[in-house]
Design a protein around this motif. Structure first.
Motif, PDB file in Angstrom:
ATOM      1  N   LYS A  66      -0.832  -0.484 -11.052  1.00 17.50           N
ATOM      2  CA  LYS A  66      -1.907   0.109 -11.864  1.00 17.50           C
ATOM      3  C   LYS A  66      -1.485   0.182 -13.328  1.00 17.50           C
ATOM      4  O   LYS A  66      -2.288  -0.084 -14.235  1.00 17.50           O
ATOM      5  CB  LYS A  66      -2.258   1.508 -11.326  1.00 17.50           C
ATOM      6  CG  LYS A  66      -3.384   2.199 -12.072  1.00 17.50           C
ATOM      7  CD  LYS A  66      -4.709   1.457 -11.967  1.00 17.50           C
ATOM      8  CE  LYS A  66      -5.884   2.289 -12.424  1.00 17.50           C
ATOM      9  NZ  LYS A  66      -6.002   2.427 -13.866  1.00 17.50           N
ATOM     10  N   THR A  93      -2.634  -3.801   4.184  1.00 17.31           N
ATOM     11  CA  THR A  93      -2.845  -3.183   2.874  1.00 17.31           C
ATOM     12  C   THR A  93      -4.339  -3.069   2.572  1.00 17.31           C
ATOM     13  O   THR A  93      -4.778  -3.199   1.435  1.00 17.31           O
ATOM     14  CB  THR A  93      -2.130  -3.986   1.777  1.00 17.31           C
ATOM     15  OG1 THR A  93      -2.637  -5.320   1.772  1.00 17.31           O
ATOM     16  CG2 THR A  93      -0.626  -4.008   1.994  1.00 17.31           C
ATOM     17  N   GLN A 145      -8.766  -2.666  -1.339  1.00 17.12           N
ATOM     18  CA  GLN A 145     -10.103  -2.219  -1.723  1.00 17.12           C
ATOM     19  C   GLN A 145     -10.070  -1.481  -3.057  1.00 17.12           C
ATOM     20  O   GLN A 145     -10.919  -1.702  -3.916  1.00 17.12           O
ATOM     21  CB  GLN A 145     -10.720  -1.332  -0.645  1.00 17.12           C
ATOM     22  CG  GLN A 145     -12.172  -1.005  -0.915  1.00 17.12           C
ATOM     23  CD  GLN A 145     -13.040  -2.258  -1.057  1.00 17.12           C
ATOM     24  OE1 GLN A 145     -13.018  -3.142  -0.215  1.00 17.12           O
ATOM     25  NE2 GLN A 145     -13.786  -2.344  -2.145  1.00 17.12           N
ATOM     26  N   HIS A 146      -9.071  -0.633  -3.244  1.00 15.33           N
ATOM     27  CA  HIS A 146      -8.934   0.064  -4.528  1.00 15.33           C
ATOM     28  C   HIS A 146      -8.711  -0.937  -5.662  1.00 15.33           C
ATOM     29  O   HIS A 146      -9.300  -0.806  -6.739  1.00 15.33           O
ATOM     30  CB  HIS A 146      -7.788   1.064  -4.474  1.00 15.33           C
ATOM     31  CG  HIS A 146      -8.084   2.278  -3.668  1.00 15.33           C
ATOM     32  ND1 HIS A 146      -7.178   3.291  -3.496  1.00 15.33           N
ATOM     33  CD2 HIS A 146      -9.184   2.661  -2.977  1.00 15.33           C
ATOM     34  CE1 HIS A 146      -7.701   4.237  -2.740  1.00 15.33           C
ATOM     35  NE2 HIS A 146      -8.914   3.864  -2.401  1.00 15.33           N
ATOM     36  N   GLU A 157       0.854  -1.181   0.000  1.00 13.32           N
ATOM     37  CA  GLU A 157       0.000   0.000   0.000  1.00 13.32           C
ATOM     38  C   GLU A 157       0.891   1.233   0.000  1.00 13.32           C
ATOM     39  O   GLU A 157       1.699   1.416   0.909  1.00 13.32           O
ATOM     40  CB  GLU A 157      -0.918   0.010   1.230  1.00 13.32           C
ATOM     41  CG  GLU A 157      -1.889   1.178   1.222  1.00 13.32           C
ATOM     42  CD  GLU A 157      -2.993   1.014   2.244  1.00 13.32           C
ATOM     43  OE1 GLU A 157      -3.724   0.009   2.172  1.00 13.32           O
ATOM     44  OE2 GLU A 157      -3.106   1.889   3.115  1.00 13.32           O
ATOM     45  N   ASN A 168     -11.913  -2.712  -6.618  1.00 15.86           N
ATOM     46  CA  ASN A 168     -12.785  -1.868  -7.443  1.00 15.86           C
ATOM     47  C   ASN A 168     -12.367  -1.935  -8.908  1.00 15.86           C
ATOM     48  O   ASN A 168     -13.218  -2.055  -9.804  1.00 15.86           O
ATOM     49  CB  ASN A 168     -12.758  -0.415  -6.958  1.00 15.86           C
ATOM     50  CG  ASN A 168     -13.470  -0.229  -5.649  1.00 15.86           C
ATOM     51  OD1 ASN A 168     -14.275  -1.045  -5.222  1.00 15.86           O
ATOM     52  ND2 ASN A 168     -13.159   0.863  -4.971  1.00 15.86           N
ATOM     53  N   THR A 169     -11.091  -1.849  -9.155  1.00 11.50           N
ATOM     54  CA  THR A 169     -10.584  -1.927 -10.527  1.00 11.50           C
ATOM     55  C   THR A 169     -10.868  -3.292 -11.128  1.00 11.50           C
ATOM     56  O   THR A 169     -11.331  -3.397 -12.274  1.00 11.50           O
ATOM     57  CB  THR A 169      -9.064  -1.637 -10.547  1.00 11.50           C
ATOM     58  OG1 THR A 169      -8.836  -0.335 -10.001  1.00 11.50           O
ATOM     59  CG2 THR A 169      -8.503  -1.716 -11.942  1.00 11.50           C
ATOM     60  N   ILE A 217      -6.613  -0.651   2.412  1.00 18.37           N
ATOM     61  CA  ILE A 217      -7.157   0.336   1.477  1.00 18.37           C
ATOM     62  C   ILE A 217      -6.673   0.058   0.056  1.00 18.37           C
ATOM     63  O   ILE A 217      -7.448   0.148  -0.900  1.00 18.37           O
ATOM     64  CB  ILE A 217      -6.826   1.766   1.953  1.00 18.37           C
ATOM     65  CG1 ILE A 217      -7.491   2.000   3.313  1.00 18.37           C
ATOM     66  CG2 ILE A 217      -7.303   2.804   0.939  1.00 18.37           C
ATOM     67  CD1 ILE A 217      -7.090   3.282   3.996  1.00 18.37           C
ATOM     68  N   ALA A 218      -5.416  -0.321  -0.094  1.00 21.07           N
ATOM     69  CA  ALA A 218      -4.907  -0.684  -1.426  1.00 21.07           C
ATOM     70  C   ALA A 218      -5.700  -1.853  -1.991  1.00 21.07           C
ATOM     71  O   ALA A 218      -6.062  -1.856  -3.178  1.00 21.07           O
ATOM     72  CB  ALA A 218      -3.419  -1.028  -1.354  1.00 21.07           C
ATOM     73  N   ARG A 256      -2.051   5.050   0.635  1.00 25.25           N
ATOM     74  CA  ARG A 256      -3.438   4.592   0.752  1.00 25.25           C
ATOM     75  C   ARG A 256      -4.030   4.090  -0.560  1.00 25.25           C
ATOM     76  O   ARG A 256      -5.237   4.144  -0.784  1.00 25.25           O
ATOM     77  CB  ARG A 256      -4.342   5.687   1.335  1.00 25.25           C
ATOM     78  CG  ARG A 256      -3.998   6.099   2.737  1.00 25.25           C
ATOM     79  CD  ARG A 256      -4.422   5.014   3.716  1.00 25.25           C
ATOM     80  NE  ARG A 256      -4.341   5.488   5.088  1.00 25.25           N
ATOM     81  CZ  ARG A 256      -3.479   5.008   5.977  1.00 25.25           C
ATOM     82  NH1 ARG A 256      -2.641   4.057   5.639  1.00 25.25           N
ATOM     83  NH2 ARG A 256      -3.464   5.469   7.200  1.00 25.25           N
ATOM     84  N   SER A 257      -3.186   3.550  -1.436  1.00 25.53           N
ATOM     85  CA  SER A 257      -3.688   2.972  -2.684  1.00 25.53           C
ATOM     86  C   SER A 257      -2.671   1.963  -3.216  1.00 25.53           C
ATOM     87  O   SER A 257      -1.688   1.661  -2.555  1.00 25.53           O
ATOM     88  CB  SER A 257      -3.949   4.079  -3.717  1.00 25.53           C
ATOM     89  OG  SER A 257      -4.704   3.548  -4.808  1.00 25.53           O
ATOM     90  N   VAL A 258      -2.935   1.474  -4.423  1.00 30.13           N
ATOM     91  CA  VAL A 258      -2.019   0.536  -5.060  1.00 30.13           C
ATOM     92  C   VAL A 258      -0.825   1.295  -5.629  1.00 30.13           C
ATOM     93  O   VAL A 258      -0.948   2.460  -6.003  1.00 30.13           O
ATOM     94  CB  VAL A 258      -2.709  -0.281  -6.182  1.00 30.13           C
ATOM     95  CG1 VAL A 258      -3.807  -1.149  -5.634  1.00 30.13           C
ATOM     96  CG2 VAL A 258      -3.224   0.622  -7.286  1.00 30.13           C
TER      97      VAL A 258
END
Length: 180
Positions: A85, A117, A122-123, A75, A126-127, A119-120, A78-80
């Motif tokens: 990506k 990780t 979860q992102h 993470e 979603n993708t 929040i990462a 707070r993301s990947v």
């Protein structure tokens, strides 16, 4: 059962690379985990869709040949990580020619932070939902690095082994249920 492993970390001593290898040791013998190199991919540019780079074609071929996917992500902010990506953008393009569509996946990661990780992941979920990737929902696994997480041989330490074996067992069943 061939699994394409995509780790969102390029760090030499990455905890997430270690976790990916340790998970493979917990899986049944009929599962083969093949790591996908993503560090050499160019930055995604839609102008290149008609003539994708050899590194992109290699990644897409590895994903296409797989029966399932394993995403192991750190993470960052707070993301990947951007490198993950970028790999997802490449392998899902051009529009309508995604290598990911319908491939069952597991999402997991490890971090020194208290929430792992979460929040990462979860992102990333979603993708993956947008890309038609059926993703294992439960159990979630937000792993915090602590002493003894990894054995000297690279396996999972005793304190975490039962939980991660349970996760791997569910992941294996998920892939078997969805694999074509």
């Amino acid at each position: 059962m061939n699994i394409a492993v995509i780790v969102g970390s390029l760090r030499r001593d990455s905890f997430n690379v270690k976790l990916a290898h340790a998970i493979a040791k917990l899986a049944p013998r009929e599962f083969t985990f093949k790591h996908s190199q993503i560090g050499d991919l160019p930055l995604y540019n839609q102008d290149d869709d008609a003539n994708q780079a050899p590194a992109v074609n290699r990644l897409k071929a590895k994903i296409t040949a797989a029966k399932g996917l394993l995403f192991v992500t750190p993470e960052y902010n707070r993301s990947v990580p951007g490198v993950l990506k970028n790999a997802i953008d490449h392998a899902s393009r051009p529009y309508g020619q995604s290598a990911f569509a319908g491939k069952p996946a597991g999402v997991i990661g490890v971090s020194v932070g208290a929430i792992g990780t979460a929040i990462a992941q979860q992102h990333l979920r979603n993708t993956l939902a947008y890309l038609d990737v059926p993703t294992l929902g439960q159990p979630e696994a937000f792993i915090q690095v602590n002493e003894g997480l990894f054995e000297p041989d690279g396996g999972i330490g005793a304190a975490s082994r039962q939980f991660l074996q349970s996760w791997v067992d569910r992941y294996v069943a998920w892939v078997k249920m969805h694999a074509r």
